[in-house]
Design an enzyme around this catalytic site. Structure first.
Site, PDB file in Angstrom:
ATOM      1  N   LYS A 170       0.831  -1.206   0.000  1.00 19.51           N
ATOM      2  CA  LYS A 170       0.000   0.000   0.000  1.00 19.51           C
ATOM      3  C   LYS A 170       0.867   1.259   0.000  1.00 19.51           C
ATOM      4  CE  LYS A 170      -1.857   1.920   3.610  1.00 19.51           C
ATOM      5  NZ  LYS A 170      -2.669   2.232   4.813  1.00 19.51           N
ATOM      6  N   ASP A 188      -6.535   0.871   0.865  1.00 22.43           N
ATOM      7  CA  ASP A 188      -6.612   1.163   2.292  1.00 22.43           C
ATOM      8  C   ASP A 188      -7.986   0.737   2.799  1.00 22.43           C
ATOM      9  OD1 ASP A 188      -8.381   3.078   1.382  1.00 22.43           O
ATOM     10  OD2 ASP A 188      -7.406   4.763   2.402  1.00 22.43           O
TER      11      ASP A 188
END
Length: 299
Positions: A170, A188
Site C-alpha cells: 500500500k 486502504d
C-alpha cells in the site's frame, strides 16, 4: 531527488462566524442529492465479468465528475517526504500526519539526517501520530537503508520499496503513483470497504483486492481511481453511517440504504469540503475547492 512541491496557502484574517460559514458555502462543491424513494441498484447474482466491468467503470466516471480535484491527502514536497508521511499515516488520520511532519522535516530533511536521529528525539516529534516508538524504528530503518543502499534516493520500483522497513504494498503504491507517476492501486480501509459495498469483489485480503481491481480498470486509471474512491469513502460513504441520501452515485450502488437516505439528514453527514469544512492538507493543491487544514495546536 525529484521534487513535486505544492503551494502554500497564505493565512487569512479571522472572520466572523457568519462570514466563515458563507465562505465555506460558496467554495465547497455541492454533492448531488439522491432523491427520496431510490432503491439499491440490482446486481444479478450471476453478474458476468463484462457487466461488472461496465458497472465499475461507470461509477469511476461518475466519481471523476464529483472529485475532479482528487489528490493524495498527505503534504509532501518530494518522494522522501511522501514515503515518511505514508509510513506515519498508519492507524491515524492524514490530517494528524500533516500537522506533525513540518517539524519532523525541519529537523530531518534528508534520509541521511533522519538515519542519524536520536530515537527519543524523533519519538517526541511524531508522538501525535500514535505508535510513535514502532514508527520511529521504521523511519530510522528505512532512512538508513535509503542512505546505505540507494544513495540517499527513494527507489522508483515496487520490489525495492517493499524491502524498506515499515513499507508494504500500500505504501509503495502511494509513493509510486504520486511521486513517480507509476500507476498503482492503493487498497486502504476506505478503498476495500467501498469496492465490497459496490460488489466489485468480496475479497478481504488487500493484495487480492488489488489484483481484482487491476483486472477491471486499465493501468492508466489505477492511481486516480484510488484517490476518487478514497475521497468518496472519507466524505460521503462512511463506514458506520454512509450519507446515502446525499450520494451522487446512489442510483448505481447496490448497497444504497445501508446509511441515511433522507437527503437533508444525509447532507449533515458530509465531511471535509463536501460539508463546508477544512480538508486534511495544510498545503492543498491550487485547485482544491475547500479550506486548508489548521496547523497543530491552532484554534
Amino acid at each position: 531527488m525529484t521534487s513535486s512541491k505544492s503551494g502554500t496557502t497564505p493565512e487569512t484574517p479571522r472572520a466572523s462566524t457568519a462570514s466563515k460559514a458563507a465562505n465555506r458555502a460558496a467554495k465547497a462543491p455541492k454533492a448531488p442529492k439522491a432523491a427520496k424513494g431510490l432503491k439499491a441498484a440490482k446486481v444479478p447474482k450471476a453478474e458476468s465479468h463484462l457487466a461488472l466491468v461496465r458497472r465499475a467503470r461507470r461509477i469511476n466516471r461518475e466519481l471523476a465528475e464529483v472529485y475532479p480535484y482528487a489528490h493524495p491527502e498527505l503534504d509532501f514536497r518530494n518522494p522522501f517526504e511522501l514515503l515518511v508521511a505514508t509510513v506515519l499515516s498508519a492507524q491515524t488520520t492524514d490530517l494528524r500526519v500533516n500537522q506533525t511532519t513540518p517539524a519532523l522535516f525541519a529537523a530531518y530533511p534528508t534520509p541521511e539526517d533522519m538515519a542519524a536521529a536520536v530515537p527519543e528525539e524523533m519519538e517526541e516529534l511524531i508522538r501525535p501520530t500514535g505508535f510513535f516508538r514502532a514508527k520511529t524504528k521504521s523511519l530510522l530503518g528505512l532512512s538508513a537503508a535509503l542512505r546505505d543502499d540507494f544513495g540517499g534516493e527513494v527507489p522508483g520500483r515496487l520490489e525495492d520499496l517493499v524491502k524498506l522497513p515499515g513499507v508494504g504494498r500500500k505504501t509503495a503504491n502511494v509513493v509510486l503513483g504520486n511521486a513517480f507517476g507509476v500507476p498503482g492501486i492503493t487498497v486502504d480501509t476506505h478503498f476495500g470497504r467501498l469496492v465490497r459495498r459496490w460488489k466489485w469483489t468480496d475479497e478481504e485480503d488487500p493484495v487480492k483486492v488489488e489484483a481484482v481491481i487491476a483486472d477491471i480498470f486499465p493501468k492508466s486509471e489505477w492511481t486516480m481511481l484510488s484517490h476518487r474512491v478514497i475521497f468518496h469513502g472519507r466524505r460521503i460513504c462512511h463506514s458506520r453511517k454512509p450519507a446515502c441520501g446525499a450520494c451522487p452515485i446512489a442510483p448505481l450502488c447496490p448497497s444504497y440504504g445501508e446509511g441515511e437516505t433522507d437527503p437533508e439528514k444525509a447532507a449533515k453527514l458530509l465531511k471535509y469540503e463536501m460539508g463546508g469544512y477544512p480538508g486534511q492538507r495544510l498545503s492543498p493543491p491550487a485547485d482544491f475547492p475547500g479550506k486548508p487544514a489548521p496547523a497543530l495546536g491552532a484554534a
